[in-house]
Design an enzyme around this catalytic site. Sequence first.
Site, PDB file in Angstrom:
ATOM      1  N   MET A  95       0.846  -1.172   0.000  1.00  0.00           N
ATOM      2  CA  MET A  95       0.000   0.000   0.000  1.00  0.00           C
ATOM      3  C   MET A  95       0.892   1.236   0.000  1.00  0.00           C
ATOM      4  O   MET A  95       1.703   1.421   0.896  1.00  0.00           O
ATOM      5  CB  MET A  95      -0.894  -0.011   1.245  1.00  0.00           C
ATOM      6  CG  MET A  95      -1.758   1.211   1.362  1.00  0.00           C
ATOM      7  SD  MET A  95      -2.832   1.246   2.812  1.00  0.00           S
ATOM      8  CE  MET A  95      -3.755  -0.219   2.602  1.00  0.00           C
ATOM      9  N   PRO A  96       0.763   2.079  -1.004  1.00  0.00           N
ATOM     10  CA  PRO A  96       1.571   3.296  -1.053  1.00  0.00           C
ATOM     11  C   PRO A  96       1.082   4.332  -0.049  1.00  0.00           C
ATOM     12  O   PRO A  96      -0.119   4.445   0.202  1.00  0.00           O
ATOM     13  CB  PRO A  96       1.364   3.797  -2.477  1.00  0.00           C
ATOM     14  CG  PRO A  96       0.054   3.244  -2.875  1.00  0.00           C
ATOM     15  CD  PRO A  96      -0.090   1.929  -2.166  1.00  0.00           C
ATOM     16  N   ILE A  97       2.026   5.050   0.505  1.00  0.00           N
ATOM     17  CA  ILE A  97       1.714   6.139   1.417  1.00  0.00           C
ATOM     18  C   ILE A  97       2.397   7.396   0.884  1.00  0.00           C
ATOM     19  O   ILE A  97       3.612   7.427   0.727  1.00  0.00           O
ATOM     20  CB  ILE A  97       2.203   5.847   2.850  1.00  0.00           C
ATOM     21  CG1 ILE A  97       1.525   4.590   3.387  1.00  0.00           C
ATOM     22  CG2 ILE A  97       1.932   7.045   3.759  1.00  0.00           C
ATOM     23  CD1 ILE A  97       2.097   4.115   4.709  1.00  0.00           C
TER      24      ILE A  97
END
Length: 67
Positions: A1-3
């Site tokens: 999951m990109p942040i």
Amino acid sequence: MPIINVKMTHEDGGATKEQKELLAKKLTQVFVDVFKRGEKTCVVTIDEIPTDNYAIGGETITNIRKK
């Protein structure tokens, strides 16, 4: 999951709720456009840092802005 983490100085009352929502929407859309991944996978955090807690060259932004 990109942040995607945005750090910015908290000045003049800080960013409004509406500005933060718009920023998060636009950053998410750029992520989707570039990486072709669903928007539900993208997390955006926004940290507003008081100018007393942010320094350049050993001097706080508060003091730099006073000059």
